[in-house]
Scaffold this motif. Sequence first.
Motif, PDB file in Angstrom:
ATOM      1  N   ASN A  29     -14.479 -14.668  -6.789  1.00 32.12           N
ATOM      2  CA  ASN A  29     -15.902 -14.435  -7.080  1.00 32.12           C
ATOM      3  C   ASN A  29     -16.235 -14.425  -8.569  1.00 32.12           C
ATOM      4  OD1 ASN A  29     -17.292 -13.936  -4.420  1.00 32.12           O
ATOM      5  ND2 ASN A  29     -15.617 -12.455  -4.248  1.00 32.12           N
ATOM      6  N   ASN A  30     -15.283 -14.710  -9.405  1.00 31.21           N
ATOM      7  CA  ASN A  30     -15.558 -14.703 -10.842  1.00 31.21           C
ATOM      8  C   ASN A  30     -16.657 -15.721 -11.177  1.00 31.21           C
ATOM      9  OD1 ASN A  30     -14.365 -13.656 -13.568  1.00 31.21           O
ATOM     10  ND2 ASN A  30     -14.694 -15.835 -13.876  1.00 31.21           N
ATOM     11  N   THR A  31     -17.621 -15.248 -11.966  1.00 33.63           N
ATOM     12  CA  THR A  31     -18.689 -16.167 -12.393  1.00 33.63           C
ATOM     13  C   THR A  31     -18.569 -16.437 -13.890  1.00 33.63           C
ATOM     14  OG1 THR A  31     -20.197 -14.284 -12.613  1.00 33.63           O
ATOM     15  CG2 THR A  31     -20.271 -15.524 -10.547  1.00 33.63           C
ATOM     16  N   THR A  48     -16.759 -10.452 -11.103  1.00 38.76           N
ATOM     17  CA  THR A  48     -17.798 -11.457 -11.385  1.00 38.76           C
ATOM     18  C   THR A  48     -17.929 -11.705 -12.889  1.00 38.76           C
ATOM     19  OG1 THR A  48     -19.472  -9.696 -11.346  1.00 38.76           O
ATOM     20  CG2 THR A  48     -19.129 -10.957  -9.307  1.00 38.76           C
ATOM     21  N   THR A  49     -18.264 -10.654 -13.636  1.00 37.66           N
ATOM     22  CA  THR A  49     -18.505 -10.838 -15.070  1.00 37.66           C
ATOM     23  C   THR A  49     -17.531 -10.051 -15.938  1.00 37.66           C
ATOM     24  OG1 THR A  49     -20.112  -9.024 -15.109  1.00 37.66           O
ATOM     25  CG2 THR A  49     -20.946 -11.244 -14.657  1.00 37.66           C
ATOM     26  N   THR A  65     -15.650  -5.554 -10.427  1.00 43.55           N
ATOM     27  CA  THR A  65     -16.807  -6.461 -10.508  1.00 43.55           C
ATOM     28  C   THR A  65     -17.160  -6.804 -11.953  1.00 43.55           C
ATOM     29  OG1 THR A  65     -18.291  -4.547 -10.383  1.00 43.55           O
ATOM     30  CG2 THR A  65     -17.809  -5.712  -8.325  1.00 43.55           C
TER      31      THR A  65
END
Length: 290
Positions: A29-31, A48-49, A65
Amino acid sequence: TTNTFIGDSAGKKSSGSQNSFMGYYAGYNNTTGSYNASLGYFAGYLNTTGGANTFLGASAGHNNTTAGGNTIVGYSAGYGNTTGASNTFLGDQAGYGNTTGSSNTAVGYLAGLTNSTGQGNVFLGFEAGRYETGSNKLYIANNNGAPLIYGDFSAAKVGIGTTDPGAKLQIVGGDVLIGNPTLHDQTADEDLLVKGNVIIDGKLIQHGGTSNTFADLSVTGSVGIGMTSPQRKLDVSGDINTNSVYQIAGSTVLSVNGNINVFVGVYAGTSTTGGSGNSYLGYQAGASNT
């Protein structure tokens, strides 16, 4: 973006840079998170971030997350961490229950297992601090019971044999040896034994059960007061004051009972409790005077 992704769905959603995701759904899920390393089955899965994290082991840092600066190594280590930053969890399920706590160090199997929001804890050893939920605590242990060493960073206190130290250092349940003293008094529960010199810049106060009940002081060798090289069992450089009597071999030789009285000699003025201005000199002098 200089990323490295190896494994089924590893880093699938990532747009960040300089990440390394290796393993099934690692970093999935890394953005925009960058400088992360996730190695293992579902390692860093929900990140994510968050940036500059290291997740090594199956499900290590699984729920992270947005937090950054975490180093999490071991099966499900730091599994529940979401926004907690700058943590170091090393060992099988170490820091497993942490969610938002930051700046914690847990090293060992199940170390810091249930701590969720605590800050600045240090847990070292097998199950060390497993049930601690507070902040700024130190546990050095090899089980989930009483630690070998406990500390409270906030209060700047350390306990050995206690998790509630009442001073900077409190030791409960055993003797303290400094050096290798040859004499070891085992009649009491807690003794301080020193081989070498004891230097006190202040007062030496010894008391019993209450603060105004003074106990005996036993010394092997000589005691010097106001000097460093006593020549007798007790050597005093300075004045001596007493509100009682002086005895030699158990017999009173000098006393000032009553008012402005002076009695010199064995048993001199023995019975005197009142009177004033009397002077007795010699064996049993004035012994019958009251």
